[in-house]
Scaffold this motif. Structure first.
Motif, PDB file in Angstrom:
ATOM      1  N   PHE A  31       0.837  -1.202   0.000  1.00  0.00           N
ATOM      2  CA  PHE A  31       0.000   0.000   0.000  1.00  0.00           C
ATOM      3  C   PHE A  31       0.869   1.248   0.000  1.00  0.00           C
ATOM      4  O   PHE A  31       0.576   2.237  -0.686  1.00  0.00           O
ATOM      5  N   TRP A  32       1.959   1.234   0.762  1.00  0.00           N
ATOM      6  CA  TRP A  32       2.908   2.351   0.778  1.00  0.00           C
ATOM      7  C   TRP A  32       3.516   2.556  -0.602  1.00  0.00           C
ATOM      8  O   TRP A  32       3.634   3.688  -1.087  1.00  0.00           O
ATOM      9  N   MET A  33       3.891   1.452  -1.259  1.00  0.00           N
ATOM     10  CA  MET A  33       4.450   1.545  -2.607  1.00  0.00           C
ATOM     11  C   MET A  33       3.474   2.182  -3.583  1.00  0.00           C
ATOM     12  O   MET A  33       3.842   3.070  -4.368  1.00  0.00           O
ATOM     13  N   VAL A  34       2.226   1.730  -3.545  1.00  0.00           N
ATOM     14  CA  VAL A  34       1.223   2.223  -4.493  1.00  0.00           C
ATOM     15  C   VAL A  34       0.969   3.716  -4.283  1.00  0.00           C
ATOM     16  O   VAL A  34       0.954   4.500  -5.245  1.00  0.00           O
ATOM     17  N   THR A  35       0.754   4.126  -3.021  1.00  0.00           N
ATOM     18  CA  THR A  35       0.487   5.540  -2.753  1.00  0.00           C
ATOM     19  C   THR A  35       1.706   6.400  -3.091  1.00  0.00           C
ATOM     20  O   THR A  35       1.563   7.506  -3.626  1.00  0.00           O
ATOM     21  N   ALA A  36       2.898   5.884  -2.798  1.00  0.00           N
ATOM     22  CA  ALA A  36       4.116   6.629  -3.127  1.00  0.00           C
ATOM     23  C   ALA A  36       4.298   6.741  -4.635  1.00  0.00           C
ATOM     24  O   ALA A  36       4.766   7.774  -5.142  1.00  0.00           O
ATOM     25  N   PHE A  37       3.916   5.700  -5.373  1.00  0.00           N
ATOM     26  CA  PHE A  37       4.035   5.714  -6.835  1.00  0.00           C
ATOM     27  C   PHE A  37       3.133   6.784  -7.439  1.00  0.00           C
ATOM     28  O   PHE A  37       3.567   7.564  -8.296  1.00  0.00           O
ATOM     29  N   PHE A  38       1.882   6.846  -6.992  1.00  0.00           N
ATOM     30  CA  PHE A  38       0.982   7.856  -7.528  1.00  0.00           C
ATOM     31  C   PHE A  38       1.447   9.256  -7.147  1.00  0.00           C
ATOM     32  O   PHE A  38       1.311  10.196  -7.926  1.00  0.00           O
ATOM     33  N   GLY A  39       2.012   9.390  -5.949  1.00  0.00           N
ATOM     34  CA  GLY A  39       2.528  10.689  -5.548  1.00  0.00           C
ATOM     35  C   GLY A  39       3.756  11.095  -6.332  1.00  0.00           C
ATOM     36  O   GLY A  39       3.950  12.284  -6.638  1.00  0.00           O
ATOM     37  N   ALA A  40       4.584  10.114  -6.705  1.00  0.00           N
ATOM     38  CA  ALA A  40       5.833  10.404  -7.411  1.00  0.00           C
ATOM     39  C   ALA A  40       5.614  10.769  -8.877  1.00  0.00           C
ATOM     40  O   ALA A  40       6.509  11.336  -9.508  1.00  0.00           O
ATOM     41  N   ARG A  41       4.444  10.456  -9.412  1.00  0.00           N
ATOM     42  CA  ARG A  41       4.205  10.731 -10.834  1.00  0.00           C
ATOM     43  C   ARG A  41       4.248  12.214 -11.141  1.00  0.00           C
ATOM     44  O   ARG A  41       4.562  12.615 -12.266  1.00  0.00           O
ATOM     45  N   SER A  42       3.919  13.060 -10.151  1.00  0.00           N
ATOM     46  CA  SER A  42       3.962  14.504 -10.355  1.00  0.00           C
ATOM     47  C   SER A  42       5.207  15.144  -9.737  1.00  0.00           C
ATOM     48  O   SER A  42       5.332  16.361  -9.718  1.00  0.00           O
ATOM     49  N   ASP A  43       6.112  14.301  -9.248  1.00  0.00           N
ATOM     50  CA  ASP A  43       7.339  14.795  -8.628  1.00  0.00           C
ATOM     51  C   ASP A  43       8.267  15.367  -9.705  1.00  0.00           C
ATOM     52  O   ASP A  43       8.428  14.774 -10.770  1.00  0.00           O
ATOM     53  N   PRO A  44       8.894  16.534  -9.465  1.00  0.00           N
ATOM     54  CA  PRO A  44       9.796  17.123 -10.476  1.00  0.00           C
ATOM     55  C   PRO A  44      11.005  16.244 -10.792  1.00  0.00           C
ATOM     56  O   PRO A  44      11.628  16.392 -11.845  1.00  0.00           O
ATOM     57  N   PHE A  45      11.348  15.316  -9.879  1.00  0.00           N
ATOM     58  CA  PHE A  45      12.466  14.409 -10.126  1.00  0.00           C
ATOM     59  C   PHE A  45      12.059  13.166 -10.913  1.00  0.00           C
ATOM     60  O   PHE A  45      12.892  12.324 -11.232  1.00  0.00           O
ATOM     61  N   ASN A  46      10.770  13.054 -11.220  1.00  0.00           N
ATOM     62  CA  ASN A  46      10.294  11.915 -12.006  1.00  0.00           C
ATOM     63  C   ASN A  46      10.536  12.198 -13.489  1.00  0.00           C
ATOM     64  O   ASN A  46       9.655  12.643 -14.221  1.00  0.00           O
ATOM     65  N   HIS A  47      11.754  11.948 -13.907  1.00  0.00           N
ATOM     66  CA  HIS A  47      12.150  12.263 -15.284  1.00  0.00           C
ATOM     67  C   HIS A  47      11.426  11.362 -16.285  1.00  0.00           C
ATOM     68  O   HIS A  47      11.292  10.158 -16.081  1.00  0.00           O
ATOM     69  N   HIS A  48      10.975  11.968 -17.362  1.00  0.00           N
ATOM     70  CA  HIS A  48      10.337  11.229 -18.456  1.00  0.00           C
ATOM     71  C   HIS A  48      11.374  11.046 -19.561  1.00  0.00           C
ATOM     72  O   HIS A  48      11.880  12.022 -20.124  1.00  0.00           O
ATOM     73  N   PHE A  49      11.671   9.799 -19.859  1.00  0.00           N
ATOM     74  CA  PHE A  49      12.723   9.503 -20.815  1.00  0.00           C
ATOM     75  C   PHE A  49      12.205   9.243 -22.223  1.00  0.00           C
ATOM     76  O   PHE A  49      12.874   9.557 -23.199  1.00  0.00           O
ATOM     77  N   TRP A  50      11.021   8.669 -22.330  1.00  0.00           N
ATOM     78  CA  TRP A  50      10.505   8.385 -23.669  1.00  0.00           C
ATOM     79  C   TRP A  50       9.023   8.053 -23.607  1.00  0.00           C
ATOM     80  O   TRP A  50       8.480   7.789 -22.538  1.00  0.00           O
ATOM     81  N   GLU A  51       8.376   8.093 -24.768  1.00  0.00           N
ATOM     82  CA  GLU A  51       6.962   7.734 -24.899  1.00  0.00           C
ATOM     83  C   GLU A  51       6.889   6.496 -25.783  1.00  0.00           C
ATOM     84  O   GLU A  51       7.378   6.485 -26.912  1.00  0.00           O
ATOM     85  N   ALA A  52       6.285   5.447 -25.261  1.00  0.00           N
ATOM     86  CA  ALA A  52       6.207   4.183 -26.001  1.00  0.00           C
ATOM     87  C   ALA A  52       5.332   4.355 -27.240  1.00  0.00           C
ATOM     88  O   ALA A  52       4.257   4.946 -27.164  1.00  0.00           O
ATOM     89  N   PRO A  53       5.777   3.847 -28.395  1.00  0.00           N
ATOM     90  CA  PRO A  53       4.950   3.920 -29.605  1.00  0.00           C
ATOM     91  C   PRO A  53       3.717   3.033 -29.489  1.00  0.00           C
ATOM     92  O   PRO A  53       3.686   2.093 -28.690  1.00  0.00           O
ATOM     93  N   PHE A  54       2.724   3.308 -30.309  1.00  0.00           N
ATOM     94  CA  PHE A  54       1.457   2.586 -30.226  1.00  0.00           C
ATOM     95  C   PHE A  54       1.625   1.096 -30.494  1.00  0.00           C
ATOM     96  O   PHE A  54       0.979   0.267 -29.859  1.00  0.00           O
ATOM     97  N   ILE A  55       2.519   0.731 -31.407  1.00  0.00           N
ATOM     98  CA  ILE A  55       2.715  -0.686 -31.734  1.00  0.00           C
ATOM     99  C   ILE A  55       3.243  -1.443 -30.526  1.00  0.00           C
ATOM    100  O   ILE A  55       2.842  -2.583 -30.256  1.00  0.00           O
ATOM    101  N   LEU A  56       4.130  -0.800 -29.746  1.00  0.00           N
ATOM    102  CA  LEU A  56       4.661  -1.440 -28.544  1.00  0.00           C
ATOM    103  C   LEU A  56       3.565  -1.584 -27.491  1.00  0.00           C
ATOM    104  O   LEU A  56       3.480  -2.613 -26.804  1.00  0.00           O
TER     105      LEU A  56
END
Length: 228
Positions: A49-74
């Protein structure tokens, strides 16, 4: 991100350092098997439960770097693998297994059957497959930490169970390992066991298919991202 990292480290530690080591035996001797199972279950549920809540909180964290967007075929390929992964998880959870201690009473007389033909650890294989597809399709640091933890734990857990069962039951469990595989469908492809879809159980397959359909429909509502 630090909260997510701590939560994942805690969840991984209680399974690797406690459940997967001699510390478990020492704790069972000290407090009894029943209390140990209860405490471990509470720690596991709390940690997840801690992992799940922390994951949703981290999605808007400025340190949550976005490296790429998966293509539709993938994403489309991952969609298929997710169905297989959820099928393994749910059908495996609803099926008797020769890899648990209860199944040891039937070794080696009872043949390998059902979902075990596909993977001898179907629940862990399903979690690993779901984690791997989500890790690949989500190109951000939070997803890599969260799903990477689940993937690592699934792989470590499967190997840990094999070592414990083989040490405890010797040739009886070794015969199960020779006829099956951890990797889904590998033993079937290698000709070590035949694929018998009818053994999966119609009701189990229907439950898994229904669960997958519900998750696809509600994916964006539950996880804030569309399934595809």
């Amino acid at each position: 991100m630090w909260t997510l990292a701590l939560a994942c480290a805690f969840f991984l530690s209680i399974h690797v350092l406690i459940s997967g080591s001699r510390l478990k035996e020492q704790l069972v001797d000290a407090i009894g098997a029943g209390i140990y199972k209860l405490l471990f279950a509470l720690l596991s549920l709390g940690g997840f439960f801690w992992m799940v809540t922390a994951f949703f909180g981290a999605r808007s964290d400025p340190f949550n770097h976005h490296f790429w967007e998966a293509p539709f075929i993938l994403k489309t390929i991952a969609f298929v693998f997710n169905f297989v992964g959820l099928m393994l998880l749910i059908v495996g959870a609803l099926s008797p297994s020769p890899t648990n201690l209860k199944g040891a009473r039937h070794w080696p007389d009872e043949p390998v059957s059902g979902i075990i033909r596909i993977s001898r650890h179907p629940v862990l294989a399903g979690i690993a497959l779901l984690s791997a597809t989500h890790l690949v399709c989500n190109g951000n640091l939070a997803a890599w930490v969260f799903f990477g933890t689940l993937l690592a734990l699934s792989l470590l857990g499967a190997n840990s169970i094999d070592r414990k069962r083989e040490a405890a039951f010797g040739d009886a469990y070794a015969s199960v390992m020779r006829r099956t595989s951890i990797v889904p469908f590998l033993a079937i492809f290698q000709g070590r066991v035949a694929f018998e879809p009818a053994e999966l159980g119609v009701l189990r397959v229907m439950v898994a298919t229904s669960a997958f359909t519900v998750l696809v429909v509600l994916h964006e509502l539950l996880f804030l991202r569309p399934a595809l």
